[in-house]
Every structure is written in structure tokens, then in C-alpha cells.
Motif scaffolding. Structure first.
Motif, PDB file in Angstrom:
ATOM      1  N   HIS A  18      14.547  31.706 -55.358  1.00 53.35           N
ATOM      2  CA  HIS A  18      15.540  32.623 -55.925  1.00 53.35           C
ATOM      3  C   HIS A  18      16.087  32.096 -57.252  1.00 53.35           C
ATOM      4  O   HIS A  18      16.345  32.880 -58.172  1.00 53.35           O
ATOM      5  CB  HIS A  18      16.678  32.867 -54.924  1.00 53.35           C
ATOM      6  CG  HIS A  18      16.294  33.844 -53.855  1.00 53.35           C
ATOM      7  ND1 HIS A  18      15.588  33.468 -52.739  1.00 53.35           N
ATOM      8  CD2 HIS A  18      16.486  35.172 -53.759  1.00 53.35           C
ATOM      9  CE1 HIS A  18      15.376  34.540 -51.996  1.00 53.35           C
ATOM     10  NE2 HIS A  18      15.913  35.583 -52.588  1.00 53.35           N
ATOM     11  N   LEU A  19      16.245  30.784 -57.355  1.00 52.76           N
ATOM     12  CA  LEU A  19      16.672  30.209 -58.622  1.00 52.76           C
ATOM     13  C   LEU A  19      15.621  30.438 -59.698  1.00 52.76           C
ATOM     14  O   LEU A  19      15.948  30.794 -60.831  1.00 52.76           O
ATOM     15  CB  LEU A  19      16.968  28.716 -58.473  1.00 52.76           C
ATOM     16  CG  LEU A  19      17.386  28.007 -59.757  1.00 52.76           C
ATOM     17  CD1 LEU A  19      18.648  28.635 -60.366  1.00 52.76           C
ATOM     18  CD2 LEU A  19      17.584  26.522 -59.494  1.00 52.76           C
ATOM     19  N   CYS A  20      14.357  30.259 -59.360  1.00 56.09           N
ATOM     20  CA  CYS A  20      13.263  30.522 -60.317  1.00 56.09           C
ATOM     21  C   CYS A  20      13.342  31.963 -60.820  1.00 56.09           C
ATOM     22  O   CYS A  20      13.273  32.203 -62.036  1.00 56.09           O
ATOM     23  CB  CYS A  20      11.904  30.271 -59.672  1.00 56.09           C
ATOM     24  SG  CYS A  20      11.532  28.541 -59.347  1.00 56.09           S
ATOM     25  N   ASP A  21      13.483  32.904 -59.908  1.00 59.33           N
ATOM     26  CA  ASP A  21      13.576  34.318 -60.293  1.00 59.33           C
ATOM     27  C   ASP A  21      14.763  34.567 -61.221  1.00 59.33           C
ATOM     28  O   ASP A  21      14.642  35.275 -62.220  1.00 59.33           O
ATOM     29  CB  ASP A  21      13.695  35.208 -59.050  1.00 59.33           C
ATOM     30  CG  ASP A  21      12.430  35.238 -58.202  1.00 59.33           C
ATOM     31  OD1 ASP A  21      11.350  34.881 -58.712  1.00 59.33           O
ATOM     32  OD2 ASP A  21      12.543  35.613 -57.017  1.00 59.33           O
ATOM     33  N   ALA A  22      15.909  33.977 -60.892  1.00 55.36           N
ATOM     34  CA  ALA A  22      17.109  34.181 -61.708  1.00 55.36           C
ATOM     35  C   ALA A  22      16.935  33.585 -63.102  1.00 55.36           C
ATOM     36  O   ALA A  22      17.294  34.221 -64.106  1.00 55.36           O
ATOM     37  CB  ALA A  22      18.329  33.562 -61.017  1.00 55.36           C
ATOM     38  N   HIS A  28      14.360  32.270 -69.418  1.00 55.69           N
ATOM     39  CA  HIS A  28      13.989  30.864 -69.493  1.00 55.69           C
ATOM     40  C   HIS A  28      12.546  30.646 -69.049  1.00 55.69           C
ATOM     41  O   HIS A  28      11.987  31.470 -68.317  1.00 55.69           O
ATOM     42  CB  HIS A  28      14.922  30.008 -68.629  1.00 55.69           C
ATOM     43  CG  HIS A  28      16.344  30.085 -69.070  1.00 55.69           C
ATOM     44  ND1 HIS A  28      16.793  29.535 -70.253  1.00 55.69           N
ATOM     45  CD2 HIS A  28      17.419  30.679 -68.501  1.00 55.69           C
ATOM     46  CE1 HIS A  28      18.079  29.768 -70.385  1.00 55.69           C
ATOM     47  NE2 HIS A  28      18.493  30.468 -69.334  1.00 55.69           N
ATOM     48  N   ARG A  29      11.966  29.545 -69.474  1.00 56.07           N
ATOM     49  CA  ARG A  29      10.651  29.116 -69.001  1.00 56.07           C
ATOM     50  C   ARG A  29      10.912  28.239 -67.781  1.00 56.07           C
ATOM     51  O   ARG A  29      11.803  27.382 -67.811  1.00 56.07           O
ATOM     52  CB  ARG A  29       9.936  28.318 -70.088  1.00 56.07           C
ATOM     53  CG  ARG A  29       8.583  27.836 -69.662  1.00 56.07           C
ATOM     54  CD  ARG A  29       7.831  27.205 -70.852  1.00 56.07           C
ATOM     55  NE  ARG A  29       6.609  26.620 -70.365  1.00 56.07           N
ATOM     56  CZ  ARG A  29       6.402  25.311 -70.202  1.00 56.07           C
ATOM     57  NH1 ARG A  29       7.331  24.445 -70.569  1.00 56.07           N
ATOM     58  NH2 ARG A  29       5.279  24.856 -69.720  1.00 56.07           N
ATOM     59  N   GLU A  46       7.180  36.922 -56.953  1.00 53.66           N
ATOM     60  CA  GLU A  46       7.798  37.576 -58.113  1.00 53.66           C
ATOM     61  C   GLU A  46       7.715  36.672 -59.340  1.00 53.66           C
ATOM     62  O   GLU A  46       7.360  37.112 -60.424  1.00 53.66           O
ATOM     63  CB  GLU A  46       9.255  37.937 -57.806  1.00 53.66           C
ATOM     64  CG  GLU A  46       9.877  38.894 -58.784  1.00 53.66           C
ATOM     65  CD  GLU A  46       9.168  40.244 -58.860  1.00 53.66           C
ATOM     66  OE1 GLU A  46       9.097  40.792 -59.973  1.00 53.66           O
ATOM     67  OE2 GLU A  46       8.679  40.738 -57.824  1.00 53.66           O
ATOM     68  N   ALA A  47       8.056  35.409 -59.178  1.00 51.46           N
ATOM     69  CA  ALA A  47       8.002  34.463 -60.300  1.00 51.46           C
ATOM     70  C   ALA A  47       6.583  34.338 -60.835  1.00 51.46           C
ATOM     71  O   ALA A  47       6.369  34.237 -62.050  1.00 51.46           O
ATOM     72  CB  ALA A  47       8.516  33.095 -59.857  1.00 51.46           C
ATOM     73  N   GLY A  48       5.611  34.374 -59.945  1.00 47.54           N
ATOM     74  CA  GLY A  48       4.214  34.238 -60.337  1.00 47.54           C
ATOM     75  C   GLY A  48       3.720  35.341 -61.253  1.00 47.54           C
ATOM     76  O   GLY A  48       2.699  35.177 -61.936  1.00 47.54           O
ATOM     77  N   LYS A  49       4.417  36.446 -61.302  1.00 46.84           N
ATOM     78  CA  LYS A  49       4.048  37.559 -62.182  1.00 46.84           C
ATOM     79  C   LYS A  49       4.511  37.333 -63.622  1.00 46.84           C
ATOM     80  O   LYS A  49       4.115  38.058 -64.520  1.00 46.84           O
ATOM     81  CB  LYS A  49       4.667  38.861 -61.670  1.00 46.84           C
ATOM     82  CG  LYS A  49       4.185  39.292 -60.312  1.00 46.84           C
ATOM     83  CD  LYS A  49       4.956  40.521 -59.853  1.00 46.84           C
ATOM     84  CE  LYS A  49       4.641  40.872 -58.416  1.00 46.84           C
ATOM     85  NZ  LYS A  49       5.467  41.999 -57.943  1.00 46.84           N
TER      86      LYS A  49
END
Length: 102
Positions: A18-22, A28-29, A46-49
Motif C-alpha cells: 500500500h505504501l508503494c501504491d501511495a 515518486h519512483r 497495481e504497482a507493477g503496472k
């Protein structure tokens, strides 16, 4: 906006993903690291997209593998941890939670 490159350890866990998504949603990268002992790559769907996301299956206690992916990192969000055991694995818990932080 001041874009940062953020390393997220424990990225495939519930909180880490969830932090990655946010972070990605704020431009941010993100470099995600997880050994997948408790996390799941499905959490990173989701992040992988996002082209600004990369994932590395690495144990945070393995400095030789971790160091190269840290090049250019501005911030670290260290969420990798080994759960406190009820039965056994006490040494693994101490190693991951202390050496991983170091």
C-alpha cells in the motif's frame, strides 16, 4: 513536486504494498524489495503496472545483493520484518529485524 526515489523493504507485504501504491500515485519512483517469506507478489499487482516501479526479491540481510539496488535512492521506508515467533525461529527474527535495519 520534488520527485524522490524511495526504497521500500517489505514491499510485498500488506503495508509495504500500500505504501508503494501511495508513493507511486504521488509521482515518486519506487524500488520494492522483499524476500517473499511473508509477502506476496500479488499485493504488488497495481504497482507493477507503473513504469516507475521495480521489484527485487532480496533478503534485506544480504548486503551484497541489496547494495546495488540502492544506487540513487533518496529515502528508505524499512518495513521488512520477521514476525515475532511463538515457537522457534527466534534467531531468524533477531537477524532479520536487526541486521535488516542496519
Amino acid at each position: 513536486m520534488n520527485t524522490k526515489t524511495v526504497l521500500v523493504t517489505g514491499a510485498a507485504g500488506f503495508l509495504g504494498s500500500h505504501l508503494c501504491d501511495a508513493l507511486l500515485s504521488h509521482g515518486h519512483r519506487v524500488i520494492g524489495v522483499d524476500d517473499l517469506s511473508h509477502g506476496n507478489t500479488g499485493n504488488l499487482a497495481e504497482a507493477g503496472k507503473n513504469r516507475d516501479f521495480s521489484f527485487h526479491e532480496i533478503d534485506v540481510t544480504n548486503e551484497a545483493l541489496l547494495r546495488p539496488v540502492c544506487n540513487g535512492v533518496d529515502l528508505v521506508a524499512h518495513l521488512a520484518a520477521f514476525k515475532i515467533p511463538r515457537y522457534g525461529s527466534r534467531i531468524k527474527t533477531v537477524l532479520v529485524n536487526s541486521q535488516g535495519t542496519l
